[in-house]
Design an enzyme around this catalytic site. Sequence first.
Site, mmCIF file in Angstrom:
data_model
loop_
_atom_site.group_PDB
_atom_site.id
_atom_site.type_symbol
_atom_site.label_atom_id
_atom_site.label_comp_id
_atom_site.label_asym_id
_atom_site.label_seq_id
_atom_site.Cartn_x
_atom_site.Cartn_y
_atom_site.Cartn_z
ATOM 1 N N LEU A 19 0.928 -1.527 0.241
ATOM 2 C CA LEU A 19 -0.313 -0.231 -0.106
ATOM 3 C C LEU A 19 1.032 0.988 0.324
ATOM 4 O O LEU A 19 0.145 2.498 -0.609
ATOM 5 C CB LEU A 19 -0.919 -0.074 1.324
ATOM 6 C CG LEU A 19 -1.644 -1.203 1.422
ATOM 7 C CD1 LEU A 19 -3.170 -1.365 2.624
ATOM 8 C CD2 LEU A 19 -3.198 -0.580 0.388
ATOM 9 N N SER A 21 5.069 2.494 0.945
ATOM 10 C CA SER A 21 7.050 2.359 1.332
ATOM 11 C C SER A 21 6.823 3.587 2.689
ATOM 12 O O SER A 21 6.366 5.217 2.822
ATOM 13 C CB SER A 21 7.545 2.696 0.414
ATOM 14 O OG SER A 21 6.745 1.293 -0.236
ATOM 15 N N GLY A 22 7.547 3.588 3.521
ATOM 16 C CA GLY A 22 8.239 4.261 4.048
ATOM 17 C C GLY A 22 9.637 4.220 4.518
ATOM 18 O O GLY A 22 10.558 2.953 3.691
ATOM 19 N N PHE A 24 11.800 2.898 6.749
ATOM 20 C CA PHE A 24 11.815 1.802 7.296
ATOM 21 C C PHE A 24 11.190 0.651 7.188
ATOM 22 O O PHE A 24 11.324 -0.606 8.141
ATOM 23 C CB PHE A 24 12.177 1.741 8.932
ATOM 24 C CG PHE A 24 12.901 3.067 9.099
ATOM 25 C CD1 PHE A 24 14.343 3.430 9.397
ATOM 26 C CD2 PHE A 24 12.594 4.333 10.094
ATOM 27 C CE1 PHE A 24 15.500 3.352 9.825
ATOM 28 C CE2 PHE A 24 13.323 4.882 10.200
ATOM 29 C CZ PHE A 24 14.723 5.437 10.138
ATOM 30 N N ASN A 144 0.772 12.315 4.660
ATOM 31 C CA ASN A 144 0.328 11.601 6.489
ATOM 32 C C ASN A 144 -1.209 11.944 6.328
ATOM 33 O O ASN A 144 -1.531 11.842 7.946
ATOM 34 C CB ASN A 144 1.558 11.680 7.329
ATOM 35 C CG ASN A 144 2.363 11.878 7.492
ATOM 36 O OD1 ASN A 144 2.225 10.653 6.891
ATOM 37 N ND2 ASN A 144 3.161 11.950 8.101
ATOM 38 N N THR A 180 10.459 17.009 7.556
ATOM 39 C CA THR A 180 10.060 17.019 6.581
ATOM 40 C C THR A 180 10.502 18.981 6.122
ATOM 41 O O THR A 180 9.067 19.551 6.446
ATOM 42 C CB THR A 180 8.650 17.014 5.478
ATOM 43 O OG1 THR A 180 8.881 16.080 5.824
ATOM 44 C CG2 THR A 180 8.697 16.800 3.806
HETATM 45 P P1 ATP Z 1 7.553 7.630 6.280
HETATM 46 O O1 ATP Z 1 9.247 6.984 6.356
HETATM 47 O O2 ATP Z 1 7.769 8.095 5.484
HETATM 48 O O3 ATP Z 1 7.687 8.357 7.607
HETATM 49 P P2 ATP Z 1 6.309 5.806 8.013
HETATM 50 O O4 ATP Z 1 7.495 4.528 7.373
HETATM 51 O O5 ATP Z 1 6.722 5.958 9.243
HETATM 52 O O6 ATP Z 1 7.492 6.653 6.383
HETATM 53 P P3 ATP Z 1 3.837 5.387 7.423
HETATM 54 O O7 ATP Z 1 4.046 6.540 6.546
HETATM 55 O O8 ATP Z 1 3.106 5.452 8.211
HETATM 56 O O9 ATP Z 1 5.169 4.952 6.573
HETATM 57 O O10 ATP Z 1 3.066 4.816 5.221
HETATM 58 C C1 ATP Z 1 3.758 4.089 4.731
HETATM 59 C C2 ATP Z 1 3.011 4.675 3.319
HETATM 60 O O11 ATP Z 1 1.800 3.432 3.576
HETATM 61 C C3 ATP Z 1 1.615 5.934 3.281
HETATM 62 O O12 ATP Z 1 2.196 6.392 2.939
HETATM 63 C C4 ATP Z 1 0.775 5.640 2.977
HETATM 64 O O13 ATP Z 1 0.347 5.743 1.895
HETATM 65 C C5 ATP Z 1 0.481 3.979 2.858
HETATM 66 N N1 ATP Z 1 -0.234 3.365 4.194
HETATM 67 C C6 ATP Z 1 0.564 4.048 6.053
HETATM 68 N N2 ATP Z 1 -0.863 3.562 6.563
HETATM 69 C C7 ATP Z 1 -1.596 2.463 6.566
HETATM 70 C C8 ATP Z 1 -2.690 2.677 6.726
HETATM 71 N N3 ATP Z 1 -3.626 2.037 7.779
HETATM 72 N N4 ATP Z 1 -3.981 2.385 5.365
HETATM 73 C C9 ATP Z 1 -3.467 2.215 3.817
HETATM 74 N N5 ATP Z 1 -2.102 2.944 4.069
HETATM 75 C C10 ATP Z 1 -1.115 3.150 4.583
#
Ligand code: ATP
Length: 360
Positions: A19, A21-22, A24, A144, A180
């Site tokens: 769905l 990626s982030g 980590f 977010n 950011t």
């Molecule tokens: P970052 O490194 O950018 O802070 P992260 O690793 O903390 O990211 P998230 O920002 O929580 O990860 O999630 C990455 C992506 O996954 C989001 O931008 C969103 O597109 C998708 N996503 C996250 N949580 C959900 C959810 N509960 N349902 C659907 N998609 C989600």
Amino acid sequence: MAVFKPENVEDLYEIGEVLGSGHFGQVRQVRERATGTCWAGKFLKIRKGACSRLGLERSSVEQEVEILQAVQHPNIVTLKDVFESRAEVVLILELINGGELFDFIAAKDNLLESEAIEFMKQILEGLGFMHSKNIAHFDLKPENIMLADKVSPQHNVKLIDFGLAHHFNQGEEYRSTSGTPQYIAPEVINCEPLSTAADMWSIGVITYILLSGMSPFQGETNQETLGNIIAMKYEFDPQYFSMTSSMAKDFIQKLLVKDPNDRMTAEECLLHPWIKPITRTQLAKRNRSSINMKNFKKFNARRKWKMSYNMVWICNRLVHLKLLKGSSDPDTVQRQCESDVEDTETKPASLLRRRLSSSS
Ligand code: ATP
């Protein structure tokens, strides 16, 4: 203390499509085998040893989990469960199906300020709830802010990604330079003690963009953007704000304030006449003003392009680095790359790290 279950997540959930990626790890759709219900699984790589630079500290994940458990609100993503294996923690989250709020808006032909306000209200309600618990998000940005689904007429907003969030203890002095560039407050850049007011600055930036399609402090480079923030260099260019009400500009001006103590709180925002009009004239003004949709669409397209460009650039660099080091086969490397982003950097937990994923 949060409980991380030792069971293998795959025994209980079928792992589906990616769905998002982030830094980590990845977020994937998962299907609970017992009930057939779909959830979002956030797979986070955990740092194995003190010397390792791969993955997240377990304590950071614990913090994210504890905060998610403390912020149960209709406008904040819900955490269902947490699993832990040797190298990974998996957060089972409510599945959010509606995509990013900004993408939803950009697909429209036009949007009145009064309609934009309905979204802002929900963001502020979620945020106000967090702040009332002394929790700051510290990474508010369009990526977010999501919508629960696209079909229900209420368009329920959900705040996600509590990876940088912080729970303030009484009297605690907390500093961090993560965030950011486009959205961070001056006190973050200056490495000053932070408070929930830093989130309110980001709300000011997000509102400015939503109404005009322009980013208030955006420079040619991240360095220039940060310089513009410190210098408080922004204006309401009539070219982009001709359709904006004076109340909306007043709302933004009361958020983009250098001294965090002088910024509106989420609670005060909800009482500002732009959000909660008192007179008929104020109400009418909101319905006559609209967002600059033409420019907003351009902003959103650029933002999406930069997000995918950054990810491709990072992946290519990682594949190259790992192949040079004689790592495993290219496919495995490619699959891992999105969760290894931090390893391409020499300065951890810095603004620079965040720049890689931001639409700068
Ligand atoms: P970052 O490194 O950018 O802070 P992260 O690793 O903390 O990211 P998230 O920002 O929580 O990860 O999630 C990455 C992506 O996954 C989001 O931008 C969103 O597109 C998708 N996503 C996250 N949580 C959900 C959810 N509960 N349902 C659907 N998609 C989600």
